[in-house]
Design an enzyme around this catalytic site. Structure first.
Site, PDB file in Angstrom:
ATOM      1  N   TYR A 165       0.858  -1.184   0.000  1.00  0.00           N
ATOM      2  CA  TYR A 165       0.000   0.000   0.000  1.00  0.00           C
ATOM      3  C   TYR A 165       0.891   1.230   0.000  1.00  0.00           C
ATOM      4  O   TYR A 165       1.803   1.346   0.822  1.00  0.00           O
ATOM      5  CB  TYR A 165      -0.903   0.016   1.230  1.00  0.00           C
ATOM      6  CG  TYR A 165      -1.820   1.221   1.278  1.00  0.00           C
ATOM      7  CD1 TYR A 165      -2.882   1.351   0.385  1.00  0.00           C
ATOM      8  CD2 TYR A 165      -1.624   2.237   2.214  1.00  0.00           C
ATOM      9  CE1 TYR A 165      -3.721   2.460   0.429  1.00  0.00           C
ATOM     10  CE2 TYR A 165      -2.467   3.337   2.265  1.00  0.00           C
ATOM     11  CZ  TYR A 165      -3.515   3.454   1.369  1.00  0.00           C
ATOM     12  OH  TYR A 165      -4.349   4.531   1.408  1.00  0.00           O
ATOM     13  N   ASP A 260       9.363   3.196  -0.208  1.00  0.00           N
ATOM     14  CA  ASP A 260       8.266   3.825   0.514  1.00  0.00           C
ATOM     15  C   ASP A 260       8.503   3.554   1.998  1.00  0.00           C
ATOM     16  O   ASP A 260       8.151   2.493   2.509  1.00  0.00           O
ATOM     17  CB  ASP A 260       6.924   3.273   0.044  1.00  0.00           C
ATOM     18  CG  ASP A 260       5.761   3.904   0.789  1.00  0.00           C
ATOM     19  OD1 ASP A 260       6.013   4.654   1.756  1.00  0.00           O
ATOM     20  OD2 ASP A 260       4.607   3.638   0.410  1.00  0.00           O
ATOM     21  N   LYS A 288       4.023   9.738   8.291  1.00  0.00           N
ATOM     22  CA  LYS A 288       3.804   9.239   9.645  1.00  0.00           C
ATOM     23  C   LYS A 288       4.772   9.870  10.668  1.00  0.00           C
ATOM     24  O   LYS A 288       4.575  11.010  11.029  1.00  0.00           O
ATOM     25  CB  LYS A 288       3.801   7.716   9.637  1.00  0.00           C
ATOM     26  CG  LYS A 288       2.656   7.223   8.706  1.00  0.00           C
ATOM     27  CD  LYS A 288       2.295   5.758   8.774  1.00  0.00           C
ATOM     28  CE  LYS A 288       0.982   5.539   8.031  1.00  0.00           C
ATOM     29  NZ  LYS A 288       1.025   4.617   6.936  1.00  0.00           N
TER      30      LYS A 288
HETATM   31  C1  LIG Z   1       0.383   5.024   5.525  1.00  0.00           C
HETATM   32  C2  LIG Z   1       1.155   4.705   4.322  1.00  0.00           C
HETATM   33  C3  LIG Z   1       1.033   5.467   3.147  1.00  0.00           C
HETATM   34  C4  LIG Z   1       0.003   6.542   2.992  1.00  0.00           C
HETATM   35  O1  LIG Z   1       0.193   7.620   3.845  1.00  0.00           O
HETATM   36  P1  LIG Z   1      -1.044   8.592   4.145  1.00  0.00           P
HETATM   37  O2  LIG Z   1      -0.448   9.666   4.995  1.00  0.00           O
HETATM   38  O3  LIG Z   1      -2.082   7.769   4.815  1.00  0.00           O
HETATM   39  O4  LIG Z   1      -1.517   9.124   2.827  1.00  0.00           O
HETATM   40  C5  LIG Z   1       1.877   5.190   2.102  1.00  0.00           C
HETATM   41  N1  LIG Z   1       2.779   4.206   2.182  1.00  0.00           N
HETATM   42  C6  LIG Z   1       2.935   3.447   3.280  1.00  0.00           C
HETATM   43  C7  LIG Z   1       3.979   2.391   3.324  1.00  0.00           C
HETATM   44  C8  LIG Z   1       2.107   3.661   4.378  1.00  0.00           C
HETATM   45  O5  LIG Z   1       2.228   2.866   5.452  1.00  0.00           O
END
Ligand SMILES: *Cc1c(COP(=O)(O)O)cnc(C)c1O
Length: 451
Positions: A165, A260, A288
């Protein structure tokens, strides 16, 4: 019921702890569902996969969230990752309050964002000597990193992994993890086929599949984006050598490698998974923890790639609130605290203790169980035989997970309501809190085995 007593938090009223959210939360959900789709502002917050209703949260402090029904819960959601230092860390709150008094947003350059960018670059290996851009969410960070990778290479195709994701941008909502996986809509309605025509898929942890894609689409792949430790199919570590080989392959073929690290950045090490595994991508998406609990994220990396971004290059990416003073204040305070007092040895010890105890508890009642963990992120899958990709994760017993979730909540422990999510420890998870969790887990595992 064996609800833990909670030191140092608000007084808690006596409530039924049979796993229901409580009367006030139920009332709020009834109202919410009339005016907000599903009653929640992000689908992962719904309890669709585990049954029941989510508790509404009034406040959070340290390792606890306190519900609208006055119940203090030990929190392993950690606001889905940001709460590395626990909730409402006094120094972070103080920094935000001070910043707020000077104005919430200027839409202009500030001194603090320069200091922040310099600190991020000092901490994250792939950004060291490079550049970084601040955005407002992880979704924006990955979406923008992909755009600049395409702009830099002049190629259109991208590769993502099954069950990974990367936020809810159109091009990435293919075989997506997290809430999309939980709800069984890994490819979202409303995403035109043409938009995802250049999104290629590979199973996670499968280097042969990547080699094949590169052969089949020679010179056409702009970027490979990967969660170096997957968190959105549950926690899935990289197979030994996988990230190294990914780095070699992408380098050899002029493909931009994007880590990511929205979840893993600053969580697994000061410099994230790339520091932990010693593999340096071209670009990194952060979110985050970098925002310290505020809506702030970032992407950055090699200078010649980042120089493609407007106003110095032709790749357009912008944001009215990007680098806003409150987000920068929270993020800067958080990263400074990490630098001053690195939490990683503590987090490793607490997490190892907890995850070992969870596996032991499952084994003692004869439940098939796989405890995946890297540092302070972990997932216990209700299956045996190991979990290395999304198919493995999907082979878990989701009915058992739902029971486990309910039984833990009834004992005062708040876990993400899906098998396809990671749990997070914070520096506020003391020995006592971990021991309370383990005591609850022993009972909950017995209850799962009894179903
Ligand atoms: C949470 C998350 C996202 C998305 O971040 P948001 O701030 O919710 O848009 C993208 N990549 C990873 C790996 C994530 O855990």
């Amino acid at each position: 019921m064996n609800r833990p007593t909670v030191p140092g938090t608000v007084s808690t009223e006596e409530r039924s702890t049979d796993g229901r959210a409580g009367a006030r939360s139920s009332e709020l959900m009834a109202s919410a569902a009339r005016v907000i789709p599903g009653g929640v502002n992000s689908p992962v917050r719904a309890f669709s996969a585990v049954g029941g209703e989510p508790p509404f949260i009034r406040k959070a402090t340290g390792a606890h969230v306190i519900t609208e029904d006055g119940i203090a819960l030990i929190d392993y959601v950690g606001t889905w990752g940001p709460a590395l230092l626990g909730h409402a860390h006094p120094e972070v709150i103080d920094a935000v309050q001070r910043a707020a008094r000077d104005g919430l947003s200027f839409g202009a350059a500030t001194a603090a964002e320069v200091e922040f960018a310099e600190l991020i670059a000092a901490m994250v290996p792939s950004i060291r000597g490079g550049m970084v851009r601040l955005v407002n969410s992880g979704t924006e960070a990955t979406m923008s990193a992909l755009r600049v990778a395409r702009g830099f290479t002049g190629r259109d195709k991208i590769v993502k992994m099954d069950g990974a994701y990367h936020g809810h941008a159109d091009v990435l909502l293919v075989a997506a993890g997290s809430g999309a996986a939980t709800l069984g809509i890994p490819g979202s309605a409303g995403v035109p086929k043409s938009v995802v025509a250049d999104t290629l898929l590979a199973p996670h942890n499968d280097i042969t599949a990547i080699e094949t894609l590169i052969q089949v689409h020679p010179g056409q792949i702009a970027a490979v984006i990967v969660e170096p430790v997957a968190g959105n199919m549950g926690c899935v570590p990289p197979r030994p050598g996988y990230l190294e080989r990914l780095r070699e392959l992408t380098q050899a073929h002029g493909i931009v490698l994007i880590f990511d690290e929205v979840m893993t950045g600053f969580r697994l090490a000061r410099g994230g998974a790339q520091e932990l595994y010693g593999v340096i991508p071209d670009l990194t998406a952060l979110g985050k923890i970098v925002g310290g609990g505020m809506p702030l994220a970032a992407y950055g990396g090699r200078r010649e790639i980042m120089e493609c971004i407007a106003p110095i290059g032709p790749v357009y990416q912008a944001g009215t609130l990007s680098g806003n003073p409150l987000g920068v204040a929270a993020g800067l305070a958080t990263l400074k605290l990490i630098e001053r007092d690195p939490p990683y040895a503590f987090l490793e010890a607490q997490s190892a203790n907890l995850v070992t105890a969870l596996s032991d508890a499952a084994a003692s009642v004869g439940l098939p169980y796989t405890g995946n963990r890297v540092g302070s992120m972990f997932t216990g899958f209700f299956r045996s035989g190991g979990v290395w990709n999304y198919d493995d994760a999907k082979g878990s017993d989701l009915r058992r997970f739902a029971t486990w979730h309910r039984e833990m909540l009834a004992r005062g422990v708040y876990l993400a309501p899906s098998q396809f999510e990671a749990a997070f420890l914070s520096t506020a998870h003391t020995d006592e809190i971990v021991a309370q969790t383990i005591a609850a887990a022993r009972e909950a595992m017995a209850a799962v085995a009894a179903v």
